[in-house]
Design a protein around this motif. Structure first.
Motif, PDB file in Angstrom:
ATOM      1  N   LEU A  60      -3.712   0.692  11.333  1.00  0.00           N
ATOM      2  CA  LEU A  60      -4.080  -0.152  10.198  1.00  0.00           C
ATOM      3  C   LEU A  60      -3.360   0.290   8.933  1.00  0.00           C
ATOM      4  O   LEU A  60      -2.845  -0.546   8.169  1.00  0.00           O
ATOM      5  CB  LEU A  60      -5.596  -0.106  10.003  1.00  0.00           C
ATOM      6  N   ALA A  61      -3.324   1.599   8.695  1.00  0.00           N
ATOM      7  CA  ALA A  61      -2.637   2.107   7.510  1.00  0.00           C
ATOM      8  C   ALA A  61      -1.146   1.803   7.557  1.00  0.00           C
ATOM      9  O   ALA A  61      -0.529   1.481   6.533  1.00  0.00           O
ATOM     10  CB  ALA A  61      -2.863   3.611   7.393  1.00  0.00           C
ATOM     11  N   VAL A  62      -0.554   1.871   8.755  1.00  0.00           N
ATOM     12  CA  VAL A  62       0.873   1.579   8.904  1.00  0.00           C
ATOM     13  C   VAL A  62       1.140   0.094   8.649  1.00  0.00           C
ATOM     14  O   VAL A  62       2.100  -0.273   7.950  1.00  0.00           O
ATOM     15  CB  VAL A  62       1.359   1.995  10.302  1.00  0.00           C
ATOM     16  N   LEU A  63       0.303  -0.765   9.188  1.00  0.00           N
ATOM     17  CA  LEU A  63       0.495  -2.205   9.018  1.00  0.00           C
ATOM     18  C   LEU A  63       0.350  -2.634   7.558  1.00  0.00           C
ATOM     19  O   LEU A  63       1.021  -3.568   7.111  1.00  0.00           O
ATOM     20  CB  LEU A  63      -0.506  -2.969   9.889  1.00  0.00           C
ATOM     21  N   LEU A  64      -0.515  -1.953   6.808  1.00  0.00           N
ATOM     22  CA  LEU A  64      -0.771  -2.327   5.417  1.00  0.00           C
ATOM     23  C   LEU A  64       0.012  -1.486   4.414  1.00  0.00           C
ATOM     24  O   LEU A  64      -0.261  -1.549   3.220  1.00  0.00           O
ATOM     25  CB  LEU A  64      -2.265  -2.198   5.121  1.00  0.00           C
ATOM     26  N   ARG A  65       1.007  -0.726   4.895  1.00  0.00           N
ATOM     27  CA  ARG A  65       1.679   0.233   4.014  1.00  0.00           C
ATOM     28  C   ARG A  65       2.437  -0.444   2.881  1.00  0.00           C
ATOM     29  O   ARG A  65       2.635   0.167   1.822  1.00  0.00           O
ATOM     30  CB  ARG A  65       2.637   1.105   4.826  1.00  0.00           C
ATOM     31  N   HIS A  66       2.872  -1.689   3.050  1.00  0.00           N
ATOM     32  CA  HIS A  66       3.562  -2.396   1.971  1.00  0.00           C
ATOM     33  C   HIS A  66       2.578  -3.190   1.115  1.00  0.00           C
ATOM     34  O   HIS A  66       2.671  -3.187  -0.110  1.00  0.00           O
ATOM     35  CB  HIS A  66       4.616  -3.340   2.538  1.00  0.00           C
ATOM     36  N   ARG A  67       1.633  -3.841   1.762  1.00  0.00           N
ATOM     37  CA  ARG A  67       0.685  -4.666   1.021  1.00  0.00           C
ATOM     38  C   ARG A  67      -0.301  -3.825   0.230  1.00  0.00           C
ATOM     39  O   ARG A  67      -0.683  -4.177  -0.895  1.00  0.00           O
ATOM     40  CB  ARG A  67      -0.073  -5.573   1.992  1.00  0.00           C
ATOM     41  N   PHE A  68      -0.736  -2.711   0.828  1.00  0.00           N
ATOM     42  CA  PHE A  68      -1.718  -1.855   0.159  1.00  0.00           C
ATOM     43  C   PHE A  68      -1.397  -0.399   0.451  1.00  0.00           C
ATOM     44  O   PHE A  68      -2.098   0.261   1.226  1.00  0.00           O
ATOM     45  CB  PHE A  68      -3.133  -2.207   0.633  1.00  0.00           C
ATOM     46  N   PRO A  69      -0.332   0.131  -0.156  1.00  0.00           N
ATOM     47  CA  PRO A  69       0.005   1.544   0.071  1.00  0.00           C
ATOM     48  C   PRO A  69      -1.070   2.461  -0.503  1.00  0.00           C
ATOM     49  O   PRO A  69      -1.685   2.148  -1.523  1.00  0.00           O
ATOM     50  CB  PRO A  69       1.337   1.711  -0.667  1.00  0.00           C
ATOM     51  N   LEU A  70      -1.275   3.575   0.151  1.00  0.00           N
ATOM     52  CA  LEU A  70      -2.289   4.529  -0.284  1.00  0.00           C
ATOM     53  C   LEU A  70      -1.652   5.631  -1.116  1.00  0.00           C
ATOM     54  O   LEU A  70      -0.472   5.934  -0.973  1.00  0.00           O
ATOM     55  CB  LEU A  70      -2.991   5.136   0.932  1.00  0.00           C
ATOM     56  N   SER A  71      -2.437   6.234  -1.981  1.00  0.00           N
ATOM     57  CA  SER A  71      -1.934   7.345  -2.793  1.00  0.00           C
ATOM     58  C   SER A  71      -1.592   8.520  -1.895  1.00  0.00           C
ATOM     59  O   SER A  71      -2.130   8.664  -0.788  1.00  0.00           O
ATOM     60  CB  SER A  71      -2.984   7.761  -3.828  1.00  0.00           C
ATOM     61  N   GLU A  72      -0.684   9.383  -2.368  1.00  0.00           N
ATOM     62  CA  GLU A  72      -0.293  10.532  -1.554  1.00  0.00           C
ATOM     63  C   GLU A  72      -1.466  11.483  -1.325  1.00  0.00           C
ATOM     64  O   GLU A  72      -1.573  12.117  -0.267  1.00  0.00           O
ATOM     65  CB  GLU A  72       0.885  11.275  -2.188  1.00  0.00           C
ATOM     66  N   LEU A  73      -2.382  11.583  -2.289  1.00  0.00           N
ATOM     67  CA  LEU A  73      -3.566  12.421  -2.100  1.00  0.00           C
ATOM     68  C   LEU A  73      -4.416  11.899  -0.957  1.00  0.00           C
ATOM     69  O   LEU A  73      -4.832  12.668  -0.068  1.00  0.00           O
ATOM     70  CB  LEU A  73      -4.392  12.451  -3.394  1.00  0.00           C
ATOM     71  N   LEU A  74      -4.675  10.603  -0.942  1.00  0.00           N
ATOM     72  CA  LEU A  74      -5.498  10.020   0.111  1.00  0.00           C
ATOM     73  C   LEU A  74      -4.812  10.133   1.465  1.00  0.00           C
ATOM     74  O   LEU A  74      -5.470  10.412   2.479  1.00  0.00           O
ATOM     75  CB  LEU A  74      -5.815   8.559  -0.218  1.00  0.00           C
ATOM     76  N   CYS A  75      -3.502   9.929   1.506  1.00  0.00           N
ATOM     77  CA  CYS A  75      -2.771  10.068   2.772  1.00  0.00           C
ATOM     78  C   CYS A  75      -2.938  11.470   3.347  1.00  0.00           C
ATOM     79  O   CYS A  75      -3.183  11.644   4.549  1.00  0.00           O
ATOM     80  CB  CYS A  75      -1.292   9.756   2.561  1.00  0.00           C
TER      81      CYS A  75
END
Length: 229
Positions: A60-75
C-alpha cells in the motif's frame, strides 16, 4: 571565441537526495527480512497472523508513494515496526531470544517482548495517525491533534485485542502462540496500557521532530502535474 557548453542538467534520478531514496531502501530491507523470516518459523500460523500487517501495509505504501508520500521519520518508524512484527512472527512473541535474555537478566517471570511489541503498537501508529490528521484535516497545529491521536491508537489497540479474542475462539489451543498471554489473565489490559504509554511517549518525544519532517516533506514534494519519471 570561447565555445560555451550548456549547463549539465541532472536527470530526476540523479538529483534524488538520500532522503528521497530512503523509502525505497527501507522497503527493500523489510521485504528481505520478511522473506528470510519465513524459513524455520516456530509456528506458521502465528507467523502469518503477525506479518499480514506487513504484507498489506508495504504494498500500500509503495502504491501510494507518489500520491501520498510519507515523511522520512514515519518511513523509518514503520520499517522498525515491521521488523518487530517479523521477529515476533518468526519466533512467536513469548519465545523471542532477546526477550528471554532480558527476562533472565532482570529476573522477571515472563518474556517481555510481547509488552515491547504493544508499546511499539502505540508508538509508531501515533506518528502515522498524527501525520494523516495533520495532512488531511484542519487539525495541524491544533491542541486537539495530540488527544485525538492517542484516542485513535487506543481504538486500534482495542480492535487488535478483539481480533486476538476472535483467533482464540476460532483457533482454540492453536491460537495460544499468537495470543502470547504467558498465563497472565490481565494480558489484554496490559497490552492496551502499553499501547497507551507508547502513543503518549511518541507524541512527547517526536512531535517537534515530526513537524520538521512534515515541513521538509512539503518542500521536497514535486509540484502538482510534475513528471514522476
Amino acid at each position: 571565441m570561447t565555445a560555451t557548453h550548456p549547463a549539465h542538467t541532472p536527470t530526476p534520478e540523479a538529483s534524488l537526495s538520500p532522503r528521497r531514496r530512503l523509502p525505497a531502501v527501507l522497503a527493500v530491507g523489510v521485504s528481505a527480512a520478511l522473506f528470510v523470516s519465513r524459513f524455520g518459523v516456530a509456528d506458521p500460523t502465528t507467523w502469518l497472523l503477525e506479518t499480514v500487517w506487513v504484507m498489506a501495509g508495504l504494498p500500500l505504501a509503495v502504491l501510494l508513494r507518489h500520491r501520498f508520500p510519507l515523511s522520512e521519520l514515519l518511513c523509518g518508524l514503520l520499517a522498525a515496526h515491521a521488523l518487530v512484527l517479523i521477529v515476533g512472527g518468526h519466533y512467536t512473541y513469548a519465545e523471542v531470544p532477546a526477550g528471554d535474555w532480558v527476562r533472565d537478566w532482570l529476573g522477571w517471570d515472563r518474556n517481555p517482548y510481547d509488552r515491547f511489541g504493544h508499546f511499539v503498537q502505540g508508538f509508531v501508529p501515533a506518528v502515522l495517525v498524527r501525520e494523516l490528521l495533520a495532512r488531511t484535516s484542519p487539525l495541524r497545529g491544533s491542541r486537539w491533534l495530540a488527544p485525538l491521536t492517542v484516542c485513535a491508537c487506543l481504538a486500534f489497540s482495542a480492535v487488535f485485542e478483539m481480533l486476538e479474542w476472535l483467533a482464540a475462539v476460532t483457533g482454540g489451543e492453536a491460537a495460544d502462540a499468537f495470543l502470547g498471554t504467558q498465563g497472565d489473565v490481565w494480558d489484554t489490559q496490559w497490552d492496551m496500557f502499553c499501547a497507551l504509554i507508547g502513543s503518549t511517549c511518541a507524541l512527547l518525544l517526536l512531535s517537534r521532530v515530526h513537524d520538521r519532517a512534515l515541513v521538509r516533506l512539503d518542500r521536497d514534494r514535486p509540484p502538482a502535474g510534475a513528471s514522476r519519471r
